[in-house]
Scaffold this motif. Structure first.
Motif, PDB file in Angstrom:
ATOM      1  N   TYR A 379       0.830  -1.209   0.000  1.00 44.65           N
ATOM      2  CA  TYR A 379       0.000   0.000   0.000  1.00 44.65           C
ATOM      3  C   TYR A 379       0.865   1.260   0.000  1.00 44.65           C
ATOM      4  N   LEU A 380       1.980   1.207   0.734  1.00 43.94           N
ATOM      5  CA  LEU A 380       2.853   2.376   0.835  1.00 43.94           C
ATOM      6  C   LEU A 380       3.785   2.526  -0.369  1.00 43.94           C
ATOM      7  N   LEU A 381       4.288   1.405  -0.883  1.00 43.60           N
ATOM      8  CA  LEU A 381       5.367   1.462  -1.869  1.00 43.60           C
ATOM      9  C   LEU A 381       4.914   1.408  -3.329  1.00 43.60           C
ATOM     10  N   ILE A 382       3.789   0.739  -3.633  1.00 43.53           N
ATOM     11  CA  ILE A 382       3.341   0.664  -5.025  1.00 43.53           C
ATOM     12  C   ILE A 382       3.116   2.047  -5.641  1.00 43.53           C
ATOM     13  N   PRO A 383       2.460   2.992  -4.927  1.00 43.46           N
ATOM     14  CA  PRO A 383       2.278   4.329  -5.517  1.00 43.46           C
ATOM     15  C   PRO A 383       3.596   5.067  -5.761  1.00 43.46           C
ATOM     16  N   ILE A 384       4.649   4.719  -5.004  1.00 43.51           N
ATOM     17  CA  ILE A 384       5.937   5.409  -5.129  1.00 43.51           C
ATOM     18  C   ILE A 384       6.817   4.774  -6.202  1.00 43.51           C
ATOM     19  N   PHE A 385       6.968   3.440  -6.159  1.00 42.23           N
ATOM     20  CA  PHE A 385       7.910   2.747  -7.038  1.00 42.23           C
ATOM     21  C   PHE A 385       7.245   1.980  -8.182  1.00 42.23           C
ATOM     22  N   GLY A 386       5.922   1.922  -8.194  1.00 40.83           N
ATOM     23  CA  GLY A 386       5.239   1.171  -9.240  1.00 40.83           C
ATOM     24  C   GLY A 386       5.007  -0.279  -8.835  1.00 40.83           C
ATOM     25  N   TYR A 387       4.317  -1.017  -9.719  1.00 43.36           N
ATOM     26  CA  TYR A 387       3.911  -2.375  -9.355  1.00 43.36           C
ATOM     27  C   TYR A 387       5.078  -3.357  -9.262  1.00 43.36           C
ATOM     28  N   TYR A 388       6.247  -3.006  -9.824  1.00 46.27           N
ATOM     29  CA  TYR A 388       7.413  -3.900  -9.729  1.00 46.27           C
ATOM     30  C   TYR A 388       7.788  -4.191  -8.277  1.00 46.27           C
ATOM     31  N   VAL A 389       7.615  -3.211  -7.410  1.00 42.96           N
ATOM     32  CA  VAL A 389       8.066  -3.342  -6.033  1.00 42.96           C
ATOM     33  C   VAL A 389       7.312  -4.436  -5.290  1.00 42.96           C
ATOM     34  N   ALA A 390       6.124  -4.813  -5.785  1.00 39.34           N
ATOM     35  CA  ALA A 390       5.333  -5.842  -5.105  1.00 39.34           C
ATOM     36  C   ALA A 390       6.089  -7.171  -5.030  1.00 39.34           C
TER      37      ALA A 390
END
Length: 484
Positions: A379-390
């Motif tokens: 929830y925190l990182l996808i908006p920042i780094f994109g879906y790759y971070v998942a």
């Protein structure tokens, strides 16, 4: 030569033959589906492929809530624990599973609009989902019993027929349908109903018991505390796709799903080895011979690490084969997700002790922490780094997941067995080498020459160490012979 191979096979003990066929069944069940992935990625758009995989993610979650995952955990343990009443035990759990599915189906029918909106699915898709919850559980009950009693012929036949029928029926329906996502889902449900219903009838006839207070209470009390654990596992493996679809787009979820689907090839090895090892490990724990497990476990971890490295090494080529150019970014997601597969297998080795001694609260604690962390970080990182971070969030959570279960396992073993089954330094050594090689291949994706040089080095090492690798594979096959 064929005569020689056949004669050697005929001379193998039944336990070894069963192990070979159980491994092949696990590969066939998922492998045929993977082979047909290139067809469906071309029949479906990235958006439709993403919608179908989101359906599968919801199916995994709903299966746990509806069926309590009775065909896992408690059932395998119960087949060993209640071996004298095995037929009655199996039929009563089939009965309990059917009752749970019927109750939830009634609940859905009376509030269908609410559930349809919640899951973003149609009524037909939701009913197909509930039907598949029942059929998949029926098969898993029957298949688990076949593995424990070493009956492999019927399991092989059913696995091959159903595995072939699913993509064939799916392709026919998808090509001729306007709503291609629903057609794909209905195709799967139809094949499972036809292929698996007979197993329910068979186990009910043999056990002749729909309701058993003793077995129902034991199953519910054992598995109910595990529901958060099972849900957490699904969150770790599926929530990212649902969140990507909601927070980014169905197209991005489709690309991410392809990377996850390719990594599922490696989960085939996990499933195959785990299903082969589980009865044997439980028997060793029961016999107070946990020290016998370590050698097999180390070999299994090295084997899992090896096959995952192969996928990571050829990830760009795998994506190109399995999907058109629209999916090519999936190659960057494969390394962290494939690395996660290694930790999935490691956690399972540790959790076996928690399952056997029924320390469900510890299992639930570790799983819940991992799942909550996964959702929060996505929830925190996808908006920042994109879906790759998942993919990297998933890897981090599985690492922590395995660590928690390792700590809990050691606590249990010290109190119950007076010893620790595994050597911590050796486990760390295997893990460190695997992760270092995986990272090197990820870095090499921007340089084809470097990547193929690394592949060549790995091949040379494999040739030099081939005898050791063959010993590991041989140990996996012969392991059941040691079962008491």
């Amino acid at each position: 030569m064929l005569v020689s191979v056949r004669s050697k096979y005929q001379s193998l003990p039944k336990q070894v033959k069963a192990s070979i066929w159980f491994l092949l069944c696990s590969f066939l069940q998922k492998g045929i589906s993977m082979i047909t992935t290139p067809i469906f990625t071309r029949l479906l758009s990235t958006s439709q492929y993403g919608q179908f995989n989101v359906f599968n993610s919801w199916l995994s979650i709903v299966t746990i809530v509806v069926s309590l995952n009775l065909c896992y955990g408690v059932y395998t343990q119960g087949l060993i624990k209640f071996d004298k009443d095995r037929a009655e035990y199996s039929s009563s759990l089939q009965g309990l599973n059917l009752l749970l599915v019927l109750i939830w189906t009634v609940i859905y029918i009376f509030s269908s609009s609410f559930w349809n909106q919640l899951f973003s699915l149609t009524t037909v898709q939701m009913l197909a989902m509930l039907l598949m919850v029942w059929t998949s559980s029926v098969f898993n009950f029957w298949a688990a019993e076949q593995r424990v009693v070493l009956r492999y012929k019927a399991l092989v036949v059913v696995t091959v027929l159903v595995s072939l029928a699913k993509p064939i029926v799916g392709m026919i329906l998808v090509v001729n349908a306007d709503d291609k996502v629903t057609a794909r889902i209905v195709g799967l449900a139809l094949v499972e109903v036809i292929g698996y219903t007979g197993m329910f009838i068979l186990q009910m006839r043999r056990g002749k018991r729909f309701y058993s207070k003793r077995f129902w209470i034991h199953a519910v009390l054992f598995n109910l505390p595990l529901v958060p654990h099972y849900l957490s596992q699904i969150v770790l493996s599926s929530a990212d796709r649902i969140m990507i679809a909601k927070m980014v787009s169905s197209e991005s979820a489709g690309i991410y799903s392809l990377a996850y689907s390719l990594s599922q090839i490696m989960i085939l090895f996990n499933t195959a080895l785990s299903q082969t090892l589980s009865p044997w490990i439980y028997q060793k724990i029961k016999d107070k011979r946990a020290h016998d497990i370590a050698g097999v476990a180390y070999g299994a971890l090295i084997l899992i690490a090896t096959v995952n490295i192969i996928l990571i090494a050829f990830a760009p080529e795998a994506v190109a084969i399995f999907a058109p150019k629209a999916y090519y970014d999936a190659k960057w997601i494969i390394p962290p997700v494939a690395t996660s597969v290694f930790f999935m297998f490691a956690y399972d080795l540790f959790a076996k002790f928690e399952f056997y001694y029924e320390r469900t609260s510890l299992i639930m604690l570790a799983s819940t922490i991992g799942a909550v962390l996964n959702i929060a970080l996505n929830y925190l990182l996808i908006p920042i780094f994109g879906y790759y971070v998942a993919g990297y969030v998933t890897l981090l959570c599985y690492i922590l997941y395995a660590i928690f279960h390792y700590i809990f396992m050691n606590q249990i073993c010290r109190s119950e067995l007076g010893t620790q089954p595994y050597n911590t330094k050796l486990l760390l050594g295997i893990t460190s080498v695997f992760m270092a090689i995986s990272l090197l291949f990820l870095v090499s994706y921007t340089n084809v020459l470097l990547r193929y040089m690394l592949i060549l080095i790995i091949i040379i090492i494999g040739i030099v160490k081939r005898k050791y690798l063959m010993q590991i594979i041989g140990l996996m096959v012969k392991m059941r012979k040691q079962r008491r």
